[in-house]
Every structure is written in structure tokens, then in C-alpha cells.
Write an enzyme that holds these catalytic residues in place. Structure first.
Site, PDB file in Angstrom:
ATOM      1  N   ASP A 154       0.659  -1.206   0.045  1.00 28.65           N
ATOM      2  CA  ASP A 154       0.054  -0.080  -0.145  1.00 28.65           C
ATOM      3  C   ASP A 154       0.878   1.357  -0.073  1.00 28.65           C
ATOM      4  O   ASP A 154       1.872   1.478   0.913  1.00 28.65           O
ATOM      5  CB  ASP A 154      -0.849   0.045   1.142  1.00 28.65           C
ATOM      6  CG  ASP A 154      -1.937   0.998   1.194  1.00 28.65           C
ATOM      7  OD1 ASP A 154      -2.483   1.373   0.020  1.00 28.65           O
ATOM      8  OD2 ASP A 154      -2.645   1.446   2.085  1.00 28.65           O
ATOM      9  N   TYR A 189       1.033   5.742  -0.534  1.00 29.11           N
ATOM     10  CA  TYR A 189       0.701   6.774   0.230  1.00 29.11           C
ATOM     11  C   TYR A 189       0.676   8.108  -0.562  1.00 29.11           C
ATOM     12  O   TYR A 189       1.232   9.200  -0.443  1.00 29.11           O
ATOM     13  CB  TYR A 189       1.639   7.191   1.341  1.00 29.11           C
ATOM     14  CG  TYR A 189       1.016   7.936   2.524  1.00 29.11           C
ATOM     15  CD1 TYR A 189      -0.195   7.701   3.160  1.00 29.11           C
ATOM     16  CD2 TYR A 189       1.732   8.913   3.219  1.00 29.11           C
ATOM     17  CE1 TYR A 189      -0.484   8.374   4.306  1.00 29.11           C
ATOM     18  CE2 TYR A 189       1.420   9.480   4.072  1.00 29.11           C
ATOM     19  CZ  TYR A 189       0.408   9.476   4.816  1.00 29.11           C
ATOM     20  OH  TYR A 189      -0.201  10.112   5.807  1.00 29.11           O
ATOM     21  N   HIS A 248      -4.385  13.620   1.030  1.00 25.96           N
ATOM     22  CA  HIS A 248      -4.573  12.865   2.173  1.00 25.96           C
ATOM     23  C   HIS A 248      -3.370  12.902   3.080  1.00 25.96           C
ATOM     24  O   HIS A 248      -3.516  13.129   4.377  1.00 25.96           O
ATOM     25  CB  HIS A 248      -4.839  11.425   2.004  1.00 25.96           C
ATOM     26  CG  HIS A 248      -4.821  10.430   3.076  1.00 25.96           C
ATOM     27  ND1 HIS A 248      -5.990  10.466   3.919  1.00 25.96           N
ATOM     28  CD2 HIS A 248      -3.921   9.573   3.342  1.00 25.96           C
ATOM     29  CE1 HIS A 248      -5.624   9.248   4.831  1.00 25.96           C
ATOM     30  NE2 HIS A 248      -4.335   8.991   4.330  1.00 25.96           N
ATOM     31  N   GLU A 271      -9.526   4.138  -2.257  1.00 24.75           N
ATOM     32  CA  GLU A 271      -8.043   3.878  -2.929  1.00 24.75           C
ATOM     33  C   GLU A 271      -8.003   3.116  -4.368  1.00 24.75           C
ATOM     34  O   GLU A 271      -9.218   2.754  -4.442  1.00 24.75           O
ATOM     35  CB  GLU A 271      -7.070   2.947  -2.157  1.00 24.75           C
ATOM     36  CG  GLU A 271      -6.668   3.690  -0.942  1.00 24.75           C
ATOM     37  CD  GLU A 271      -5.435   3.047  -0.369  1.00 24.75           C
ATOM     38  OE1 GLU A 271      -4.571   2.467  -0.947  1.00 24.75           O
ATOM     39  OE2 GLU A 271      -5.361   3.107   1.092  1.00 24.75           O
ATOM     40  N   ASP A 303      -9.038   0.151   2.090  1.00 29.38           N
ATOM     41  CA  ASP A 303      -7.961   0.039   3.126  1.00 29.38           C
ATOM     42  C   ASP A 303      -8.542   0.468   4.461  1.00 29.38           C
ATOM     43  O   ASP A 303      -8.307   1.321   5.030  1.00 29.38           O
ATOM     44  CB  ASP A 303      -6.958   0.749   2.726  1.00 29.38           C
ATOM     45  CG  ASP A 303      -5.705   0.447   3.901  1.00 29.38           C
ATOM     46  OD1 ASP A 303      -5.786  -0.716   4.299  1.00 29.38           O
ATOM     47  OD2 ASP A 303      -4.847   1.455   3.871  1.00 29.38           O
ATOM     48  N   ARG A 355      -8.215   3.470  13.656  1.00 29.01           N
ATOM     49  CA  ARG A 355      -7.270   4.600  13.948  1.00 29.01           C
ATOM     50  C   ARG A 355      -6.468   4.744  15.094  1.00 29.01           C
ATOM     51  O   ARG A 355      -5.414   5.205  15.465  1.00 29.01           O
ATOM     52  CB  ARG A 355      -8.121   5.995  13.493  1.00 29.01           C
ATOM     53  CG  ARG A 355      -8.693   6.078  12.156  1.00 29.01           C
ATOM     54  CD  ARG A 355      -7.430   6.132  11.053  1.00 29.01           C
ATOM     55  NE  ARG A 355      -8.050   6.295   9.767  1.00 29.01           N
ATOM     56  CZ  ARG A 355      -7.532   6.116   8.675  1.00 29.01           C
ATOM     57  NH1 ARG A 355      -6.127   5.661   8.744  1.00 29.01           N
ATOM     58  NH2 ARG A 355      -7.847   6.516   7.474  1.00 29.01           N
ATOM     59  N   GLN A 401      -3.742   2.236  15.052  1.00 30.23           N
ATOM     60  CA  GLN A 401      -2.820   2.820  14.222  1.00 30.23           C
ATOM     61  C   GLN A 401      -1.992   3.773  15.263  1.00 30.23           C
ATOM     62  O   GLN A 401      -0.786   3.727  14.902  1.00 30.23           O
ATOM     63  CB  GLN A 401      -3.379   3.357  12.832  1.00 30.23           C
ATOM     64  CG  GLN A 401      -2.300   3.765  11.911  1.00 30.23           C
ATOM     65  CD  GLN A 401      -2.931   4.476  10.598  1.00 30.23           C
ATOM     66  OE1 GLN A 401      -4.294   4.332  10.534  1.00 30.23           O
ATOM     67  NE2 GLN A 401      -2.280   4.859   9.850  1.00 30.23           N
ATOM     68  N   LYS A 438      -4.123  -2.097  10.009  1.00 28.90           N
ATOM     69  CA  LYS A 438      -4.713  -2.450   8.624  1.00 28.90           C
ATOM     70  C   LYS A 438      -4.884  -3.707   8.249  1.00 28.90           C
ATOM     71  O   LYS A 438      -5.558  -4.156   7.220  1.00 28.90           O
ATOM     72  CB  LYS A 438      -3.355  -2.003   7.790  1.00 28.90           C
ATOM     73  CG  LYS A 438      -3.249  -0.473   8.067  1.00 28.90           C
ATOM     74  CD  LYS A 438      -4.010   0.546   7.224  1.00 28.90           C
ATOM     75  CE  LYS A 438      -3.549   2.150   7.510  1.00 28.90           C
ATOM     76  NZ  LYS A 438      -4.242   2.687   6.280  1.00 28.90           N
ATOM     77  N   THR A 475      -8.876  -6.012   3.594  1.00 24.25           N
ATOM     78  CA  THR A 475      -8.790  -4.985   2.671  1.00 24.25           C
ATOM     79  C   THR A 475      -9.761  -5.688   1.593  1.00 24.25           C
ATOM     80  O   THR A 475      -9.888  -6.594   1.146  1.00 24.25           O
ATOM     81  CB  THR A 475      -7.473  -4.801   2.122  1.00 24.25           C
ATOM     82  OG1 THR A 475      -6.391  -4.757   3.015  1.00 24.25           O
ATOM     83  CG2 THR A 475      -7.245  -3.622   1.131  1.00 24.25           C
ATOM     84  N   THR A 478      -4.601   6.417   0.084  1.00 22.51           N
ATOM     85  CA  THR A 478      -5.996   7.438   0.010  1.00 22.51           C
ATOM     86  C   THR A 478      -6.099   8.442  -1.042  1.00 22.51           C
ATOM     87  O   THR A 478      -5.231   9.345  -0.754  1.00 22.51           O
ATOM     88  CB  THR A 478      -6.371   7.826   1.501  1.00 22.51           C
ATOM     89  OG1 THR A 478      -6.204   6.865   2.359  1.00 22.51           O
ATOM     90  CG2 THR A 478      -7.720   8.367   1.690  1.00 22.51           C
ATOM     91  N   GLU A 517     -10.174  12.507   7.944  1.00 21.25           N
ATOM     92  CA  GLU A 517     -10.253  13.497   7.420  1.00 21.25           C
ATOM     93  C   GLU A 517     -11.458  14.388   7.428  1.00 21.25           C
ATOM     94  O   GLU A 517     -11.768  15.613   7.714  1.00 21.25           O
ATOM     95  CB  GLU A 517      -9.885  13.374   5.610  1.00 21.25           C
ATOM     96  CG  GLU A 517      -8.486  12.845   5.577  1.00 21.25           C
ATOM     97  CD  GLU A 517      -8.261  12.647   4.187  1.00 21.25           C
ATOM     98  OE1 GLU A 517      -8.131  13.465   3.414  1.00 21.25           O
ATOM     99  OE2 GLU A 517      -8.343  11.367   3.950  1.00 21.25           O
TER     100      GLU A 517
HETATM  101 MN    MN Z   1      -4.102   3.136   2.684  1.00 17.14          MN
END
Ligand code: MN
Length: 430
Positions: free
Chosen positions: A130, A132, A137, A204, A236, A240, A243, A256, A260, A363, A377
Site C-alpha cells: 500500500d 501513500y 490525504h 483507494e 483499506d 485509527r 494505528q 490495517k 482490505t 487514500t 479527514e
Molecule cells: Mn491506505
């Protein structure tokens, strides 16, 4: 001389179908009532059965590697076929399904109603990475953590990524179980273990790798696009709170890897060719990428213009027959790196890619407030709850919530093509 490409199909439901008109022809793996999974092609509301087409001799004359690959239960071998062979296959499909097709009766016998088909993962994914690459984002999330320096100094030099978990990839429709894990509630000194309180989605693009590379041999940027077989939508799912506690210093791990979700149809690189565009110029002051990431042709044609959408359907909306509410509309043009740059970067150290490997783009949020591809977000980390038209509010996802991702391309003179849906509903923690 190539035969002219037909523009209309004799399959009635393909006419102006928003996702699967004649010029899309995405591939997937389907089964019916527990039959063996096999290769199919979406056309309108139908699935064209490749095993049946082979049995009826409709694919005669195509390269042996294609015939071999479409008789299998995954698309790995098809992805590994040479680009010429995949193009010949597409031309044959266009011919079979186009309005002037000579043998409709035979082809019609290979069609199934899509609503009677179960879709599976398109390929056996050896490795999933994955990235970024959505800079809006990355900037918004970074601002939340570091208001003064949202992007870390490496962001504009290195396409940032991490190795994801291939074993928990699932096709659209499979529910996601709210994961448990370790987290440290705000204001507390010690961590706890329990169900995530901050379950989120990420909008994504999924990127399917075609031909791989030998171990130790980097894929040059000028050839990188040839190593991409197709695209899908990817959610994904992210916890949070888990994370936030675990991600330093080595990046996301259990926040994560619980699941998925992928849309099951692979929109081929050929079908997306009319929707390619120039990569947005880097803002003044941004560094020039290093040479291994730079190719003029890639900069001129290597971006994708795909409108992306995320919707939420809560349990409450579902039981009252209310429509899903749109959370965001965004576009794949917001990628700071092209797909070719991601491929080239991934292999610069000699890392081997295999056909059927999967990349996530990261994202893909746009700059606007209604273009945020995650609740992190949208609600600014949960601090600004979202008020839904149903009267409900959300900071993060509740049990029973369903996230629906959609993707569609439009271009003048060509009808739209779409990706189908990528859906998943949240089940309560065990
Ligand atoms: Mn991701």
C-alpha cells in the site's frame, strides 16, 4: 490491417451501461451456485463465460498463452501474458460482442446474468503493497499530527509505501469484522486491548501487476507502465486508535491487516487508455524527482482521470429504505506519483514483482472538504462529527455501516466506463 473497433454491442444491456459498456470489458473470476470459479468478462448486466467460449471454439487463433490463461481459476496467468497477446484477446472480445458479430447465437450461449454470479478475488495475490501517493490525504493527516510540518521531508522524493497483508484481501460483499487490538485511549498512560473505537475506510485505487521482473533487476520507468495489467477499487479498512499507538517507528501493522476489500472486476490498462492524462505539474519549489522516477512520456500520459466516490449506508438507512449518502467524490488525478513511478520505485532495489501482485495507491482525497477519502479527514480525527441526512452522526464507522466505493471515467466522444462496486459492511467485534 486491424479490423475497425465496433462501438456498440448487440448485448442490449450494454448500451450506455454506466460501468460495463462494450469498450470496458473488465475481467474477473466468477462462479455460479457453487461451481468451479472461472474467468469471466463483464458486458452490460451479463458475464461472458470464458470456459464456455473456449469449449465452443470462439477463441480459436488467439495466442496459446492467452487460451491457456483464460481457462484457469485466477487471472495471474492472464496478467503475465505479453501485452500483444492481451490486446489480441480484447480485439476478439470486441469482435464477438460488437453489433456486427457473425456468431451471436454461439456467444449468447456463453452469457450469464451477472446477478446470478458470485464474484471472487481476481488473482492469487502473492504480495500486496500500500502506497501513500494521495498528497492531499497525506497533508491533512500530517497536519493533524504536525501542524507546522504536515509532510515529512522525504514525501516529495520517495513514493512512500509499506508491505500490506495479502491473506486478508477479500472481494466486494464480504463483511468486515470490527477488529480488536491494543490502543492507548487519549489522556491515559497505559494501553488497553479491545474492539477498535475508530474504525475507518480509505478510498483507494488498486493496481494489478502484469508481467513481473527477475530478482535483482529494476523495472526502468520507461517500461513500468507495461508491467501494469489493470485496476480496481480498494478499501483499506483502518483502525485509527490501534494505528495511532502502533505506527511508530515501523508504520502500520495490525491496524490495517485485518481486512482490505477489492472490487472484483479488473478494468484493463487497455480499456483505461482513453482516460489517461498528463500528470499535474509539480508546484513551484517542489524538488525534481530523481532520474529513475522521471520519464517525459510518463509525465505526459501517465496519470489517470477516474472519478472516485465513497458512500455510506447505515443500518438505519437500510431498514428505512433510505439511499446511501455520499461521503466524498474525488479523482485519481490527485496522485502525487504516477503508477509507473510506483512500479519503478518498488523495484529500484531489485525487489521482485510477480504477476497478480497488488498495489494500493494510498487514500485518494481531493483538496476540497467534500473530497476526503477517509473519516479521519472528514471528521478531523473524530473532533467534528459528521451529520448525516438521516439525522445520525458519525465520528467513525458504527456496526452495521456499509461503505460503498465507486469509480467512473468520462471522456468526450466516448461513453463512460466504470469499475462496479466495492462494498463492505461492518460486523460487531466478536
Ligand atoms: Mn491506505
Amino acid at each position: 490491417m486491424k479490423p475497425a473497433t465496433p462501438s456498440r454491442s448487440w448485448v442490449e444491456s450494454a448500451h450506455e451501461h454506466p460501468d460495463f459498456p462494450l469498450h470496458n470489458l473488465p475481467l474477473g473470476i466468477f462462479s455460479q451456485a457453487g461451481s468451479v470459479p472461472r474467468v469471466g468478462v463483464a458486458i452490460g448486466d451479463c458475464v461472458l463465460d470464458m470456459a464456455e467460449a473456449l469449449a465452443r471454439g470462439l477463441l480459436q487463433g488467439l495466442p496459446e498463452e492467452v487460451l491457456e490463461s483464460v481457462s484457469q481459476g485466477s487471472l495471474n496467468a492472464f496478467f503475465a501474458c505479453a501485452a500483444d497477446a492481451r490486446s489480441a484477446f480484447r480485439q476478439r472480445l470486441l469482435h464477438m460482442l460488437g453489433k456486427d458479430a457473425p456468431s451471436r447465437v454461439e456467444v449468447r450461449a456463453c452469457l450469464h446474468q451477472a446477478r446470478h454470479c458470485d464474484m471472487h478475488l481476481p488473482a492469487k495475490v502473492g504480495d500486496y503493497t500500500d502506497f501513500y501517493a494521495g498528497i492531499e490525504h497525506a497533508t491533512r493527516v500530517g497536519k493533524h499530527l504536525r501542524p507546522d510540518a504536515p509532510l515529512l521531508p522525504n514525501y516529495k522524493y520517495v513514493p512512500i509505501g509499506y508491505h500490506g497483508r495479502a491473506s486478508t484481501l477479500r472481494p466486494s460483499g464480504v463483511p468486515v469484522r470490527r477488529p480488536k487490538g491494543q490502543m492507548r485511549p487519549s489522556g491515559q498512560h497505559e494501553p488497553i486491548v479491545g474492539p477498535t473505537q475508530k474504525l475507518d475506510f480509505e478510498l483507494e485505487l488498486g493496481i494489478w501487476i502484469g508481467q513481473g521482473n527477475p530478482l535483482g533487476e529494476a523495472i526502468p520507468i520507461g517500461q513500468a507502465a507495461e508491467h501494469v495489467a489493470g485496476f480496481c477499487l480498494l478499501n483499506d479498512w483502518s483502525a485509527r486508535d490501534i494505528q495511532g499507538w502502533e505506527y511508530q517507528p515501523l508504520g502500520p501493522f495490525l491496524s490495517k491487516s485485518f481486512m482490505t476489500t477489492l472490487s472484483p472486476w479488473v478494468v484493463t490498462a487497455q480499456a483505461l487508455a482513453p482516460f489517461r492524462c498528463a500528470q499535474a505539474p509539480r508546484p513551484p519549489g517542489d524538488p525534481q524527482p530523481l532520474a529513475y522516477l522521471w520519464d517525459d512520456h510518463d509525465q505526459a500520459t501517465g496519470a489517470l482521470d477516474i472519478e472516485l466516490e465513497a458512500l455510506l449506508l447505515t443500518e438505519h438507512m437500510r431498514t428505512r429504505g433510505l439511499p446511501a449518502e455520499r461521503l466524498a467524490v474525488s479523482n485519481s488525478r490527485c496522485m502525487y506519483w504516477t503508477v509507473a513511478q510506483l512500479v519503478s520505485h518498488h523495484s529500484v532495489n531489485g525487489c521482485q514483482l510477480h504477476s497478480g501482485d497488488l498495489f494500493g495507491s494510498g487514500t485518494l482525497s481531493g483538496p476540497g472538504a467534500d473530497q476526503c477519502g477517509s473519516l479521519l479527514e472528514i471528521t478531523q480525527g473524530g473532533s467534528q462529527p459528521l451529520l448525516l441526512a438521516s439525522g445520525e452522526t458519525r465520528q467513525f464507522l458504527a456496526d452495521g455501516d456499509e461503505i460503498i466505493l465507486r469509480g467512473r471515467c468520462h471522456a468526450n466522444g466516448i461513453g463512460s466506463i466504470g469499475f462496479g462496486e466495492c462494498r463492505g459492511r461492518v460486523l460487531p467485534a466478536l
